[in-house]
Design a protein around this motif. Structure first.
Motif: not given
Length: 320
Positions: A117-121, A139-141, A145-146
């Motif tokens: 599970t990976r959180a998604a934005f 890119a910075e975000f 938040n890797p």
């Protein structure tokens, strides 16, 4: 309007039939080709699209050619100032976007099923308005938040509002956003975008810069559809009223490229965001207006959403 094709082709007109695969089957089209085609369709420039994809321009050209050969149609022409989508290319673009979005959802579903599970934005954006700040912010975000899947979706304003209300999007980026109050959404103004007059290249006023908008009174207007930019009709009427006339609406279209195509064909002028200059239509000239109309660039989200990730992403946008 004369156009220069990508390659010397005999027989079919641009966008028309080419030699299709036997049996009409698609054998090797892949998501990479669709991603390359979508980037080119949005940038309308091979060099910019290649830089966006971090590939060499010849590699991009090869993938576009392979996609065209696979489909049996010409998708892109090379114009004097950039790439131009054929009718077939314009038809493929929304389907390509939908296929890429579906693939992203499929990957996320597979990871969830496997316990990865990976959180998604999920961010929706209106093409042509945020291109100067969005790539760097994303890119910075992602760097900060890797473990997060930060996904971008190229959507109309209407599609963004539906996605926000349904919980499929965490953030929407659009212009004006005149109807957001009725949808249980909150809004933050990020900046402003100047609007300019898009004129046929041979229009008598094409050399005026800046151009008094009143000089175009009585001429047909090619309008932008509400589904693309909610509030644009009111915005257009108001800026024309300030100049002392009521616009004579000839036609309304949702896509920027279609609006400029109609202008280039002499169907009328358009009041368009200055960022559409990047579409580089060979038969259209942009003129600054006096006074300069300004439209808000907005971020929208669901009302009551605490959104620490949203706040962090907006902070990155604001720094650019």
């Amino acid at each position: 309007m004369a156009r220069q094709n990508c390659r010397n082709l005999q027989g079919p007109k641009p966008g028309g039939p080419r030699q299709a695969p036997a049996g009409g089957q698609i054998n090797s089209m892949d998501l990479r080709q669709l991603r390359y085609f979508t980037a080119l369709a949005e940038e309308l420039n091979f060099t910019r699209a290649a830089a966006r994809l971090a590939v060499a321009t010849p590699a991009l050209s090869r993938q576009i050619r392979r996609l065209e050969d696979e489909l049996g149609v010409l998708l892109v022409e090379r114009g004097r100032t950039g790439a131009i989508l054929t009718v077939a290319g314009q038809a493929l673009l929304p389907e390509a976007r939908a296929a890429l979005a579906s693939a992203e959802r499929a990957v996320a579903a597979a990871r969830r099923a496997a316990g990865q599970t990976r959180a998604a934005f999920n961010v929706g954006y209106l093409p042509g308005f945020f291109d100067h700040i969005l790539p760097g912010a994303v890119a910075e975000f992602r760097t900060r938040n890797p473990t997060l899947d930060a996904l971008l979706f190229d959507l109309s304003a209407a599609e963004q509002m539906a996605g926000l209300r349904a919980g499929r999007l965490d953030l929407g980026l659009m212009a004006i956003a005149g109807e957001f109050e009725a949808g249980g959404l909150e809004k933050k103004v990020l900046g402003a975008c100047p609007f300019e007059a898009a004129l046929p290249r041979r229009h008598p006023a094409a050399g005026g810069d800046p151009l008094p908008l009143a000089q175009l009174a009585g001429e047909p207007l090619v309008g932008i559809a509400e589904e693309a930019i909610p509030g644009i009709e009111t915005f257009t009427r108001e800026i024309c009223r300030w100049s002392g006339f009521t616009p004579a609406l000839a036609q309304v279209e949702a896509r920027g490229q279609t609006v400029l195509d109609l202008v280039g064909q002499g169907k009328g002028f358009a009041l368009a965001p200055a960022t559409w200059r990047a579409l580089s239509h060979p038969e259209v000239v942009f003129c600054r207006l006096e006074p300069t109309p300004m439209a808000d660039l907005c971020a929208l989200w669901r009302a009551g959403d605490p959104g620490p990730l949203r706040r962090a992403f907006l902070a990155l946008l604001g720094a650019r």
